[in-house]
Design an enzyme around this catalytic site. Structure first.
Site, PDB file in Angstrom:
ATOM      1  N   LEU A 254       0.831  -1.209   0.000  1.00 37.25           N
ATOM      2  CA  LEU A 254       0.000   0.000   0.000  1.00 37.25           C
ATOM      3  C   LEU A 254       0.868   1.263   0.000  1.00 37.25           C
ATOM      4  O   LEU A 254       0.397   2.355   0.269  1.00 37.25           O
ATOM      5  CB  LEU A 254      -0.937   0.001   1.211  1.00 37.25           C
ATOM      6  CG  LEU A 254      -1.842  -1.232   1.319  1.00 37.25           C
ATOM      7  CD1 LEU A 254      -2.745  -1.136   2.536  1.00 37.25           C
ATOM      8  CD2 LEU A 254      -2.673  -1.395   0.056  1.00 37.25           C
TER       9      LEU A 254
ATOM     10  N   ASP B 235       3.276   5.488  -7.153  1.00 29.98           N
ATOM     11  CA  ASP B 235       2.987   5.513  -5.714  1.00 29.98           C
ATOM     12  C   ASP B 235       3.077   6.930  -5.147  1.00 29.98           C
ATOM     13  O   ASP B 235       2.187   7.393  -4.440  1.00 29.98           O
ATOM     14  CB  ASP B 235       3.961   4.594  -4.960  1.00 29.98           C
ATOM     15  CG  ASP B 235       3.851   3.153  -5.418  1.00 29.98           C
ATOM     16  OD1 ASP B 235       2.903   2.837  -6.164  1.00 29.98           O
ATOM     17  OD2 ASP B 235       4.712   2.344  -5.035  1.00 29.98           O
TER      18      ASP B 235
END
Length: 383
Positions: free
Chosen positions: A122, A169
């Protein structure tokens, strides 16, 4: 995250009032292994974040403290070097990259905490880098553009953490918006916000808690196979620079006769770029059902054609495929472990997590972690 507790710990550590910044983790709705092929990605920031508390010092030292690791580190502004503490390098790398761009700043104290699960894919590291960059920018009034914050964070990952990551990201962490995914063109860096309104549904991430050692070597091999496919097509179509420019017909003609393995890898990427653009259109129309179908197709491609899945990921996707209340599921990230991302109806989330956790434990003897997440705004100061 308890902000008052954060402030209180910072004051105990540094006897000072902090400026507070948070930067979210991210998910990728669809578009996997498309970034290094100059395709598109469709990430969204999530409501789990890294929190940074920061204040100026009177000397030229950098004092860091990590809540997760219960470790501190001290460096000098004039001589920022890599540390033997992995977590500290994300912060030091960002400070170093800011200096390389000609910005100057003095000593500072930083305390970091957060609720982005580590090692779940994540992007907790990108969140930490972006939070640090933005915190230094705000504290010293440097006026660094948002896109540069993301690029500085990416460079820190390359040069201090030693991970040659793409921009997705960091970009998602900085530019995220609630109820929106960001369609990012990995060639031009242009982007568009796409509605991500999941009324009655939530995103559920199921973490396999495995990371097979194949991942790095397989990743490098996939990149090489994609480049090889492009080279074979380019010999006949000089304007082609990446799989972004290639059609399935071109692959059929110029790659399939040469190497069936390279062909299947390239075909997956070309089809995935197409799936992503379709998914963006479906989201604009509010068609979650169609998005879910595309996600299942992506997983099939990643598992059978691109071959970056694993038994645990396949088990999780297969387990939800025919469940009422699950619109779509797929593995997320580089592969060989990490999470699946699922679109699940609110009413069935609890039962689904309970049942699948038991089945996963029975089959693999492993604990399954589940995170229910929503989209969120990107990097910001907490006032």
């Amino acid at each position: 995250m308890n902000i008052e507790r954060l402030k209180s710990i910072f004051k105990d550590l540094y006897q000072d009032e902090p400026l507070l910044v948070k930067s979210p983790g991210r998910i990728n709705i669809i578009g996997e292994h498309t970034d290094y092929n100059e395709g598109f990605v469709l990430p969204a920031a999530i409501d789990k974040a890294i929190y940074v508390a920061i204040s100026k010092r009177k000397d030229d030292e950098i004092h860091l403290f990590s809540e997760s690791y219960q470790q501190s580190h001290v460096a000098k502004v004039a001589d920022i070097q890599k540390s033997d503490k992995g977590w500290a390098n994300y912060i030091l790398g960002v400070a170093s990259e800011i200096q390389k761009r000609g910005y100057t700043f003095g000593g500072f104290n930083i305390y970091i905490d957060g609720n982005v699960p580590l090692g779940a894919g994540l992007s907790s590291s990108a969140a930490l880098e972006c939070a640090t960059g933005f915190a230094i920018d705000q504290l010293f009034g440097l006026d660094i553009p948002k896109m540069d914050i993301a690029l500085i964070a990416q460079k820190a990952e390359h040069n201090f953490a030693g991970v040659n990551c793409g921009i997705m990201d960091q970009f998602a962490s900085v530019f995220g918006k609630k109820d929106r995914a960001v369609m990012l063109d990995c060639r031009s860096m242009e982007y568009e916000y796409i509605p991500l309104e999941l009324e009655g549904y939530k995103l559920v991430l199921l973490n396999t808690n495995v990371k097979h050692s194949l991942s790095d070597s397989a990743y490098n091999k996939r990149r090489e196979q994609c480049e090889q496919g492009v080279a074979w097509v380019k010999a006949h179509h000089p304007a082609v620079n990446s799989l972004r420019d290639v059609t399935v017909a071109m692959l059929d003609e110029f790659v399939k006769p040469q190497d069936s393995e390279v062909y299947s890898k390239c075909r997956y990427v070309v089809e995935e770029i197409g799936r992503l653009t379709t998914a963006a259109q479906e989201l604009k129309s509010g068609n979650l059902q169609a998005l879910g179908t595309l996600m299942f197709q992506t997983h099939e491609g990643l598992s059978k054609a691109y071959e970056v899945s694993c038994e645990e990921l396949d088990f999780l996707v297969d387990s939800v495929k025919n469940l009422e209340g699950v619109l779509g599921a797929r593995m997320m990230g580089g592969g060989f472990g990490g999470c699946t991302i699922n679109i699940v109806k609110n009413e069935v989330i609890e039962e689904l997590i309970e049942n699948i956790s038991k089945a996963y434990q029975q089959k693999f003897g492993l604990k399954l972690d589940a995170y229910v997440v929503e989209s969120a705004d990107g990097t910001s100061q907490i006032v």
